[in-house]
Design an enzyme around this catalytic site. Structure first.
Site, PDB file in Angstrom:
ATOM      1  N   VAL A   6       0.945  -1.131   0.027  1.00 12.96           N
ATOM      2  CA  VAL A   6      -0.026  -0.004  -0.119  1.00 12.96           C
ATOM      3  C   VAL A   6       0.896   1.171  -0.034  1.00 12.96           C
ATOM      4  O   VAL A   6       1.830   1.430   0.978  1.00 12.96           O
ATOM      5  CB  VAL A   6      -1.012  -0.220   1.098  1.00 12.96           C
ATOM      6  N   CYS A   7       0.616   2.167  -0.832  1.00 11.89           N
ATOM      7  CA  CYS A   7       1.097   3.524  -1.002  1.00 11.89           C
ATOM      8  C   CYS A   7       0.314   4.592  -1.177  1.00 11.89           C
ATOM      9  O   CYS A   7      -0.996   4.377  -1.141  1.00 11.89           O
ATOM     10  CB  CYS A   7       2.312   3.501  -1.932  1.00 11.89           C
ATOM     11  N   ALA A   8       0.717   5.881  -1.585  1.00 10.43           N
ATOM     12  CA  ALA A   8      -0.256   6.684  -1.572  1.00 10.43           C
ATOM     13  C   ALA A   8      -1.152   6.700  -2.656  1.00 10.43           C
ATOM     14  O   ALA A   8      -2.545   6.607  -2.675  1.00 10.43           O
ATOM     15  CB  ALA A   8       0.438   8.300  -1.618  1.00 10.43           C
TER      16      ALA A   8
END
Length: 99
Positions: A6-8
């Site tokens: 998960v990232c931005a």
């Protein structure tokens, strides 16, 4: 092992995902990985064993753990930046052992 990154927005983590897949292929390991943005993890986490986050969203780690109930940890900034698959897999294996 099925890993959710998960990232931005899912873009930079997508680059790491490709590097991890190549790392596993070289070693004959059968793992799977997918990269999503913060707005998407809640819709797909049920299909994964562990969640790892990019450094830019590590501030949301507690929330992600509460939302999913899965073992979660942030990837250290340096390992993330250089795509240090070996160190990232050490973290992933530790998390998987907690499941």
């Amino acid at each position: 092992m099925k890993i959710l990154l998960v990232c931005a927005g899912g873009m930079s983590t997508g680059l790491l995902m490709k590097k991890m897949e190549a790392y596993w292929k070289e070693r004959g390991e059968d793992n799977s990985i997918n990269a999503v943005g913060l707005s998407e993890y809640a819709n797909v986490y049920q299909d994964y064993d562990i969640i790892m986050t990019g450094p830019q969203v590590s501030y949301r780690l507690k929330q992600i753990k509460e939302d999913t109930g899965l073992p979660c940890e942030g990837i250290p900034s340096f390992d993330y930046a250089v795509g240090n698959c070996e160190n990232i897999m050490k973290i992933a294996n530790k998390l998987y052992a907690e499941k």
